[in-house]
Design an enzyme around this catalytic site. Structure first.
Site, PDB file in Angstrom:
ATOM      1  N   ARG A 147      -9.191   2.535   1.080  1.00 48.70           N
ATOM      2  CA  ARG A 147      -9.132   2.211  -0.356  1.00 48.70           C
ATOM      3  C   ARG A 147     -10.328   2.667  -1.188  1.00 48.70           C
ATOM      4  NH1 ARG A 147      -3.875   1.748   0.120  1.00 48.70           N
ATOM      5  NH2 ARG A 147      -3.092  -0.277   0.808  1.00 48.70           N
ATOM      6  N   HIS A 172      -4.186  -5.178   0.705  1.00 49.33           N
ATOM      7  CA  HIS A 172      -3.916  -5.455  -0.715  1.00 49.33           C
ATOM      8  C   HIS A 172      -4.509  -6.813  -1.043  1.00 49.33           C
ATOM      9  CE1 HIS A 172      -1.319  -2.054  -1.481  1.00 49.33           C
ATOM     10  NE2 HIS A 172      -0.630  -2.326  -0.394  1.00 49.33           N
ATOM     11  N   ASN A 188       6.088  -0.588   4.252  1.00 47.28           N
ATOM     12  CA  ASN A 188       6.905   0.619   4.214  1.00 47.28           C
ATOM     13  C   ASN A 188       6.429   1.598   5.283  1.00 47.28           C
ATOM     14  OD1 ASN A 188       8.831   2.412   3.344  1.00 47.28           O
ATOM     15  ND2 ASN A 188       7.511   3.346   1.800  1.00 47.28           N
ATOM     16  N   ASP A 223      -1.778   1.633  10.458  1.00 51.35           N
ATOM     17  CA  ASP A 223      -1.364   1.795   9.057  1.00 51.35           C
ATOM     18  C   ASP A 223      -1.980   0.656   8.223  1.00 51.35           C
ATOM     19  OD1 ASP A 223      -0.295   2.694   6.708  1.00 51.35           O
ATOM     20  OD2 ASP A 223       1.780   2.204   7.208  1.00 51.35           O
ATOM     21  N   HIS A 227       4.681  11.417   6.521  1.00 54.30           N
ATOM     22  CA  HIS A 227       5.285  10.105   6.242  1.00 54.30           C
ATOM     23  C   HIS A 227       6.759  10.391   5.992  1.00 54.30           C
ATOM     24  CE1 HIS A 227       5.436   6.384   3.380  1.00 54.30           C
ATOM     25  NE2 HIS A 227       6.627   6.918   3.387  1.00 54.30           N
TER      26      HIS A 227
END
Lengths: 308, 428
Positions: free
Chosen positions: B61, B308, B277, B304, B178
């Protein structure tokens, strides 16, 4: 009956006995609604927030009338005027509303699960007035109430055909659950593009041919077709949809004699329902609206007078 | 002169002592057979000795979303989670599609963790991840990127993907794809099926992944250029990969612990922590993936790691972002899989260390005399509760939050230095 539920999130949380008790309670309120003075002092001093984060006229007005007939006070917040519009989160909006100490919040929201989201975070009663494509319990209850009136309470073995956009319909999800538990044989019919994944596991028979689905049905429940389904590539155009799945007089003629027609509104006349059917003798659409007030009075009464 | 003696560590089925001299493993010997002399002694209490792991798929991030995670906090979580090398995806802001961003990221890692864990940046496959023009792969490779990927934004154009693979192949860089058809399942939030139908959440069908897996293996076969498929989630994809590998297509694949441990029912109750996802699939997909990691059809595990912030996940399901924070719990979930006999520890070492090193040409940690002293000790029987207090990632968005899990990293050596040591020793 001691009402055990703080919230009404879906009919699936109610036992069949509780649902029938709620409908019997609604019958008493339906009677009040026929009097010259249509007000009962049952919920005097209680306050109810009507929090409609998605456009709605009839459901909101129906709840508002129900609140006022029970002598409670209602406060309305709608999508266009609320701070949700300014980017406030649902959580903050809800906590702010609760800080004003209402007894119940009625919520309509575009996200499935939004009512449960509030119920898990608030102490006051939460009533789901439609969450996304998930559930619409008061609609299922008022539809059942309307059918009960038409059939004098005899549900067993009756055939109800729910016709149209099943995939995106919270009305269909809640309706199938409640009606099937009352012994109704539910049929679902729509083009395959408008049937939800896994529909074969629902307690209903699935059709893609409206003629077969309507044949012999005791009631046909038309669903509103959202116009954006065409843009999403789920159907070619509205004219073709109307030709194949619209409830015309000819299609209705295949139903059982005396069959009734329901529609949760607002109707797209000439799309999912023909004018002649909407205004014809089989239509119970206005009866549904009247029933809606009584059912919502019963819900408010049971939730707000329950002993915690 | 020896610097460390690790006593009573479990290596395979044996209890051993391990000696470290400077940055190397100097000796592996039967328990209590090594003389400590001046070396510091770490009592392992029978904890399992594993090579330091590689996480080939994380989102740290930074730059741009430091409120979710930054390179310092992400590497701290990696170290405590057992990872000595992490490969960071490019969907930062700005996107890692230039040497400037790559250099910045490596500098941040060097400042916060000069002795490791080591950040291995993955460069953007296309400029701005927009899927239109190739990113400057040569510049990115020179700056230190170890692979290229458009992760987070699937490459819709097969022509662009083809040219990117060809261009990357000249530079010796692996392309990580992906796999997601960008239209099929667009706007969806969970696996498409009876459960999504009942919950009224738009579904993402497994074929939206499998269709792109098929495209990618056909392309890899046609071009004879290797491709690595990120976060495989379903049986349909596994079957296509197995078929391709049988024919000798140069394809490798990864899955994540969450796809091996949980299925779509974790979403019940509109739990946004389980929104990821590709989505958690069915119990049958979980079985297929467990089989695929055991047999090697799927080559590696990766987290992965997609942190958040709490307020971003504390919203109605439709509005929540996709992603699970995974660095803190990866080895605990792996321990769970070993307990359930879905994996052996040698499978785990292959999936988390050997295979990723081979695929991405990274230094591999090995437990052998003379190898760099990059290893960890895992208290397999320790039981811990996943919480804000026990996680080092800035974000706690995982379905494991609140769960009691087995397996806790108690020590992590990199370059012969004890960089992480959990005290007090966790209780069983």
């Amino acid at each position: 009956m001691q009402w055990p539920h703080k919230d009404l999130l879906d009919v699936s949380q109610l036992t069949t006995e509780e649902a029938l008790f709620l409908l019997r309670t609604a019958e008493r309120f339906a009677e009040i609604n026929t009097r010259p003075v249509k007000k009962a002092p049952i919920l005097k001093g209680k306050s109810v927030v009507l929090f409609f984060a998605e456009p709605s006229t009839r459901t909101k007005v129906s709840f508002d009338v129900a609140v006022k007939r029970l002598s409670a006070d209602s406060f309305s917040i709608s999508a266009s005027t609320s701070s949700l519009q300014k980017g406030e989160s649902l959580k903050d909006t809800a906590l702010t509303l609760e800080a004003m100490r209402p007894d119940a919040i009625v919520i309509r929201h575009r996200a499935s699960g939004a009512a449960q989201y509030l119920a898990e975070r608030l102490r006051c009663a939460v009533i789901n007035a439609g969450d996304g494509q998930h559930a619409h319990p008061t609609q299922a209850l008022l539809d059942t109430f309307t059918l009960s009136q038409a059939w004098q309470g005899a549900f067993a073995g009756k055939v109800v055909c729910i016709l149209g956009d099943i995939a995106h319909s919270r009305v269909a999800r809640s309706g199938v659950d409640l009606l099937s538990r009352l012994g109704v044989r539910v049929r679902l019919c729509g083009p395959r593009t408008l049937l939800p994944p896994g529909v074969a596991s629902w307690p209903a028979q699935v059709y893609t041919d409206p003629g077969a689905a309507v044949a012999g049905a005791d009631a046909i429940m038309c669903l509103r077709l959202q116009l954006e389904r065409q843009q999403a590539g789920l159907l070619p155009n509205l004219a073709e949809y109307a030709r194949r799945f619209g409830l015309s007089r000819a299609l209705l003629a295949k139903a059982a004699p005396g069959a009734v027609v329901l529609h949760p509104g607002p109707m797209n006349r000439g799309v999912e329902i023909a004018d002649s059917v909407a205004d014809g003798p089989a239509s119970r659409v206005l009866g549904q609206v009247t029933a809606g007030v009584a059912v919502r009075m019963a819900v408010l009464h049971l939730l707000l007078t329950r002993k915690a | 002169m020896l610097t460390w003696i690790i006593r009573h560590a479990r290596l395979g089925d044996a209890i051993i002592d391990l000696a470290v001299q400077a940055d190397r493993i100097a000796a592996i010997a039967p328990a209590e057979s090594l003389q400590a002399e001046d070396a510091r002694v770490l009592e392992a209490h029978g904890a399992r000795l594993l090579p330091s792991l590689i996480d080939a798929h994380v989102h740290l991030r930074e730059p741009g979303f430091e409120y979710k995670e930054d390179i310092a906090s992400g590497l701290a979580a990696a170290l405590a989670g057992g990872f000595g090398q992490v490969m960071a995806m490019a969907n930062t802001n700005p996107v890692n599609d230039s040497a400037t961003v790559t250099t910045f990221m490596l500098e941040r890692a060097r400042v916060s963790h000069p002795h490791g864990p080591w950040l291995r940046p993955i460069g953007a496959l296309t400029k701005g991840l927009a899927g239109q023009e190739l990113a400057p792969a040569g510049e990115l490779a020179e700056a230190g990127c170890v692979a290229l990927s458009n992760d987070g934004k699937p490459v819709a154009s097969t022509e662009i993907l083809r040219r990117a693979m060809e261009y990357a192949a000249d530079l010796g860089l692996m392309v990580i794809d992906h796999c997601e058809d960008p239209a099929l399942g667009a706007g969806g939030g969970m696996n498409e099926g009876a459960l999504s139908g009942r919950l009224g959440i738009k579904g993402i069908p497994d074929v939206s992944e499998a269709i792109q897996v098929a495209r990618d293996v056909l392309l890899a076969s046609y071009l004879d250029i290797p491709i690595h498929l990120a976060h495989i989630s379903c049986r349909a994809s596994v079957e296509i990969i197995a078929q391709a590998k049988a024919k000798g297509v140069p394809v490798t694949a990864e899955t994540c612990p969450h796809y091996l441990v949980w299925d779509e029912t974790m979403v019940e109750g509109y739990r946004t922590a389980a929104k990821v996802n590709p989505p958690l699939r069915t119990a049958d997909d979980v079985l297929a993936l467990r089989e695929a990691v055991r047999t090697g059809v799927i080559d590696i595990l990766a987290t992965d790691h997609a942190p958040h912030a709490a307020h971003e996940k504390d919203v109605p399901f439709d509005e929540a972002p996709f992603g699970i924070s995974g660095l803190d719990t990866a080895l605990a979930l792996t321990t769970l899989l070993v307990r359930e006999h879905a994996l052996s520890w040698s499978d785990a070492v292959r999936l988390w260390a050997e295979a990723p090193a081979r695929i991405f040409r990274l230094p591999e940690a090995r437990i052998e005399e003379g190898a760099p002293a990059n290893f960890l000790l895992l208290a397999e029987d320790a039981s811990w509760t996943v919480s804000r207090q026990t996680m080092l990632s800035k974000s706690t968005n995982t379905p494991a939050l609140g769960m009691e899990l087995p397996g806790r990293v108690v020590a992590h050596f990199l370059g012969g230095q004890l960089l992480f040591h959990r005290t007090p020793w966790p209780a069983s």
